[in-house]
Scaffold this active site. Structure first.
Site, PDB file in Angstrom:
ATOM      1  N   ASP A  45       0.862  -1.186  -0.046  1.00  0.00           N
ATOM      2  CA  ASP A  45       0.051   0.160  -0.137  1.00  0.00           C
ATOM      3  C   ASP A  45       0.743   1.234  -0.004  1.00  0.00           C
ATOM      4  OD1 ASP A  45      -2.191  -1.517  -0.132  1.00  0.00           O
ATOM      5  OD2 ASP A  45      -2.649  -1.549   2.217  1.00  0.00           O
TER       6      ASP A  45
ATOM      7  N   SER B 235     -11.972  -2.815  -7.010  1.00  0.00           N
ATOM      8  CA  SER B 235     -11.349  -2.836  -5.555  1.00  0.00           C
ATOM      9  C   SER B 235     -11.658  -1.366  -5.039  1.00  0.00           C
ATOM     10  CB  SER B 235     -10.030  -2.957  -5.663  1.00  0.00           C
ATOM     11  OG  SER B 235      -9.382  -2.097  -6.788  1.00  0.00           O
ATOM     12  N   LEU B 236     -11.008  -1.002  -3.965  1.00  0.00           N
ATOM     13  CA  LEU B 236     -11.612   0.051  -3.212  1.00  0.00           C
ATOM     14  C   LEU B 236      -9.995   1.069  -3.147  1.00  0.00           C
ATOM     15  CD1 LEU B 236     -13.581  -1.191  -0.408  1.00  0.00           C
ATOM     16  CD2 LEU B 236     -14.303  -0.082  -2.486  1.00  0.00           C
TER      17      LEU B 236
ATOM     18  N   LYS C 231     -13.270  -4.672   7.102  1.00  0.00           N
ATOM     19  CA  LYS C 231     -12.503  -5.049   5.934  1.00  0.00           C
ATOM     20  C   LYS C 231     -12.106  -6.495   5.882  1.00  0.00           C
ATOM     21  CE  LYS C 231      -9.653  -3.484   2.222  1.00  0.00           C
ATOM     22  NZ  LYS C 231      -8.729  -4.643   2.162  1.00  0.00           N
TER      23      LYS C 231
ATOM     24  N   ARG D  28     -12.449 -13.089  -7.991  1.00  0.00           N
ATOM     25  CA  ARG D  28     -12.660 -12.000  -8.998  1.00  0.00           C
ATOM     26  C   ARG D  28     -11.610 -11.954 -10.032  1.00  0.00           C
ATOM     27  NH1 ARG D  28     -10.429  -6.375  -6.006  1.00  0.00           N
ATOM     28  NH2 ARG D  28      -8.466  -7.470  -6.696  1.00  0.00           N
TER      29      ARG D  28
ATOM     30  N   GLU E 154     -16.546 -12.589   0.355  1.00  0.00           N
ATOM     31  CA  GLU E 154     -15.038 -13.085   0.780  1.00  0.00           C
ATOM     32  C   GLU E 154     -15.105 -14.398   1.163  1.00  0.00           C
ATOM     33  OE1 GLU E 154     -11.416 -10.415   0.721  1.00  0.00           O
ATOM     34  OE2 GLU E 154     -13.724 -10.201   0.002  1.00  0.00           O
TER      35      GLU E 154
ATOM     36  N   CYS F 203      23.414 -21.230  33.376  1.00  0.00           N
ATOM     37  CA  CYS F 203      23.886 -21.993  34.510  1.00  0.00           C
ATOM     38  C   CYS F 203      24.689 -23.382  33.857  1.00  0.00           C
ATOM     39  CB  CYS F 203      22.852 -22.348  35.405  1.00  0.00           C
ATOM     40  SG  CYS F 203      21.532 -23.511  34.961  1.00  0.00           S
TER      41      CYS F 203
ATOM     42  N   CYS G 221      19.507 -21.967  38.844  1.00  0.00           N
ATOM     43  CA  CYS G 221      19.786 -21.130  37.981  1.00  0.00           C
ATOM     44  C   CYS G 221      19.772 -19.719  38.142  1.00  0.00           C
ATOM     45  CB  CYS G 221      19.091 -21.542  36.616  1.00  0.00           C
ATOM     46  SG  CYS G 221      19.369 -20.393  35.067  1.00  0.00           S
TER      47      CYS G 221
END
Length: 755
Positions: A39, A84-85, A118, A139, A180, A417, A437
């Site tokens: 992006d 798409s967006l 989303k 798609r 989706e 140790c 330890c």
């Protein structure tokens, strides 16, 4: 080189790089950068093209939709472009988006919005004709997609016929919907557990795994994957006349589609903005992965009038949360040892900016996870930072591997140790077995004195290290035997500091029994479980005595069972499971038969494949009866599971821990529970679970419930009376809805007490 030349060169570089990443992501399913990093590159290119349109290339990635087309499936043309967006990254971006839209609409236009998560999955287009599912396609490139009808039909959340409820009347003659397909988080974890059980590498990216699952040539393979489909839009239809986005979602829900229940109708952009922080706070509690929100203009006529610019509809936008994932180089591994001795590898990273901070260290969880994901030193890895969760490595970027990476293996000895590390049977972690330890002692003491435990002021990590190095303390109990003279001899310990420290130690001796139990750091025993124990055991002596009796009964059962199991090893899975149960009676048998009236008959049915004689079964029944009786005080506590019971028994029967408790008792540390004085009894017999932020600390709400006779537990079950939800509640509210448990507010709780 001119300024124009520099811009042209950068545009060309970005275009080429983005084309490569589109191919790797959509076609090869082998991304080498995160979505957030993609992006960032995409937005830089968009900004450059907006300011210098003459530099835009004809095949610019900003002018096309990515493609998931592959050569293995027939192609299907969509009835309309599957767009798409565009993205918004802050409220200012949303305001600019709305202002641009209002300039394109008639004067005085008012915009309402539908806000929904989303989803991070694979877009799908499904066609129904006369109510029957006839086609499903990915798609693809937005114009055409791969025909995956047979595979989509195996997904249980996709109806094969609509409406699912025939009482709603006739279906539309044609309906094309978009949705989706994804993995719920728990389904993806289960898939990776199955991969590990088969010795196969774990999947790293849920979205890519969903894509690969949907594109199996054999639909029976797809059916094995627990995919889920959410439907959120109508692409084309005949006989459907929804006027708004909100009506569309309701119509899809009525038809029987799986529709996201978390959508919100907002009257204006200001209302949208008020919802954003809460969404970001609860994203990790959702059953599915999201990377932001989708904001759509509710009025469909307005959305159509706004039209499309490039590949993006103007009437919708994606609001992206700050990046939680990034890609960087794993340059080294450090090893930590906790108070229980658990060894934890931590990745050293080339510093990378994630979620608002620079990250240079990230958890690798454990060496079994490292092996399952095939993470190697020198790999480029994907790192996730989510809210206040410690950053962790998701997995390697296999496509970026150069061949000189090296395996990450557990060390043979403790780095602090030099004790030889052990891996207990059935455990995934390695442990340092040495209770002395120095690193284990340090971590144990650090927790013991912390604010959530005994709250000893003036004893921070540096003070603890100084006391250990000078030999003044070796365990928790030694703190209560410290004296002024040796402390004053230490560098930096002035008289006033020593005086305050000793006063704080003296005050810690009188802490409530519940707080003392919490401070011991028993695995899984926090303040809530410690409260359950102090409700049922009046003193530390009672707990020690119960644990001792349980351990003796376990050993007695083992003496009876072990001779019977000689030669019982088998490749048969059922036999192996029965042997395992007989070897772990406290967690595998006692919870199963805790209240069994016919123990002998039920045990005989369970163990029938082992062909034990009647006398052998009688001996096992008797030994198990003693173990059930001994462990009933712990196993019968509501909210205390078998693993916690085992942790309690192991801790209280350890000789080192017993010695520490004896020294603490001799020093005068409180080891008895106070008798609780009730201020009311209105909540008697009722169980509450608290979630979300309250007006006061949750500990005060818990005390209020208990003071009025109620109980507070940490998990929701059908036995829960109420879930009390504050601001930004987590998944416990969803669990309450599933179990039909009432969800009330803090104000409701106070009113319940008052009434």
């Amino acid at each position: 080189m001119t300024m124009s030349g520099d811009i042209q060169r950068r545009v060309a570089e970005l275009s080429g790089e983005l084309h490569r990443h589109i191919y790797l992501y959509h076609v090869q399913n082998e991304p080498v950068i995160t979505d957030a990093e993609y992006d960032q590159l995409f937005r830089e290119l968009q900004d450059l093209e907006a300011e210098h349109p003459e530099c835009a290339l004809p095949d610019s990635p900003t002018q096309r939709v990515g493609s998931d087309l592959s050569g293995d499936f027939p192609k299907v043309r969509h009835p309309a472009p599957i767009l798409s967006l565009s993205n918004a990254f802050d409220e200012a971006d949303l305001v600019n988006w709305e202002e641009r839209n209002l300039r394109l609409l008639p004067a005085g236009a008012q915009l309402q919005y539908v806000l929904q998560p989303k989803l991070d999955g694979l877009a799908i287009v499904i066609t129904y004709e006369d109510g029957l599912l006839t086609r499903a396609a990915t798609r693809g490139n937005g114009e055409s997609g791969d025909d995956v009808t047979a595979n989509v039909k195996t997904i249980r959340s996709v109806p094969l016929r609509i409406p699912v409820n025939p009482d709603l009347g006739a279906p539309p003659s044609r309906l094309v919907v978009r949705g989706e397909i994804l993995f719920h988080k728990d389904a993806f974890l289960e898939l990776n557990r199955e991969q590990g059980a088969q010795g196969l590498p774990a999947y790293v990216n849920a979205r890519n795994t969903a894509s690969g699952s949907l594109k199996q040539k054999d639909s029976r393979e797809t059916a094995k994957r627990k995919l889920t489909a959410y439907i959120y839009a109508i692409i084309d239809s005949e006989g459907v006349h929804a006027k708004s986005e909100w009506e569309t979602l309701q119509y899809l829900r009525d038809m029987g589609f799986n529709v996201i229940s978390d959508a919100t109708l907002c009257g204006d952009l200001a209302e949208v903005a008020r919802h954003l922080p809460a969404w970001e706070a609860r994203r990790d509690d959702l059953p599915f992965e999201i990377d932001g929100l989708v904001l759509k203009v509710d009025n469909l006529a307005q959305a159509r009038e706004l039209g499309v610019v490039g590949k993006d509809p103007r009437g919708a936008i994606a609001y992206k949360f700050p990046a939680e994932e990034a890609n960087t180089r794993l340059v080294g591994v450090t090893i930590g040892v906790g108070r229980t001795g658990k060894v934890t590898p931590t990745a050293q990273l080339d510093p990378v900016f994630i979620g608002g901070v620079t990250v240079s260290n990230a958890s690798l969880h454990n060496y079994e996870q490292v092996a399952a994901l095939d993470i190697r030193q020198g790999d480029r890895v994907i790192v996730k930072r989510s809210g206040d969760v410690i950053p962790y490595v998701i997995g390697p970027v296999l496509g970026a591997r150069a061949g000189n990476e090296t395996a990450i293996l557990p060390p043979e000895t403790c780095p602090f140790c030099e004790a030889i590390l052990i891996q207990p049977a059935d455990a995934v972690d390695w442990f340092c077995p040495n209770p002395k330890c120095p690193e284990r002692v340090m971590r144990t003491l650090e927790f013991f004195v912390s604010r959530g435990a005994l709250d000893i002021e003036g004893m921070g990590p540096q003070t603890i290290v100084a006391l250990i190095d000078d030999g003044l303390i070796e365990d928790e109990a030694d703190i209560f035997y410290l004296e002024a003279e040796p402390l004053l001899a230490l560098e930096g310990f002035a008289e006033k500091k020593v005086e305050n420290l000793l006063a704080s130690i003296e005050a810690a001796k009188s802490r409530p029994f519940e707080q003392v139990l919490t401070s011991l750091g028993i695995d899984g025993i926090g303040s809530t479980v410690a409260g359950l124990l102090t409700d049922n055991f009046s003193s530390m002596h009672d707990l020690l005595d119960t644990a001792s009796k349980i351990q003796a009964s376990i050993e007695s059962f083992a003496q009876t069972a072990e001779p019977l199991l000689e030669g019982a090893a088998s490749d048969d899975a059922e036999i192996s499971k029965l042997v395992f149960r007989l070897q772990h009676p406290l967690t595998e048998l006692v919870p199963r038969y805790l209240n069994a009236a016919d123990l002998g008959d039920r045990l005989a049915r369970l163990l029938k494949p082992l062909h034990f004689s009647g006398d052998q079964l009688s001996g096992l029944e008797e030994a198990l009866s003693y173990l059930i009786a001994a462990s009933r005080p712990l196993h019968s506590i509501d909210g205390l599971g078998p693993v916690l019971v085992e942790n309690i028994v192991v801790w209280f029967t350890d000789e080192h821990n017993q010695n520490v408790l004896a020294k603490m008792l001799e020093a005068g540390v409180n080891m008895r529970a106070e008798e609780k004085v009730l201020s009311g009894s209105g909540l008697t017999g009722q169980t509450f679970v608290l979630t979300g932020a309250m007006s006061v600390p949750r500990g005060e709400i818990k005390a209020l419930v208990e003071a009025n006779g109620g109980k507070v537990t940490g998990s929701v079950s059908k036995k829960t009376s109420y879930v009390v939800a504050g601001d930004s509640p987590g998944s416990k509210v969803d669990k309450a809805v599933q179990n039909n448990v009432p969800v009330i507010s803090e104000e409701d709780l106070r009113a319940l007490i008052a009434s």
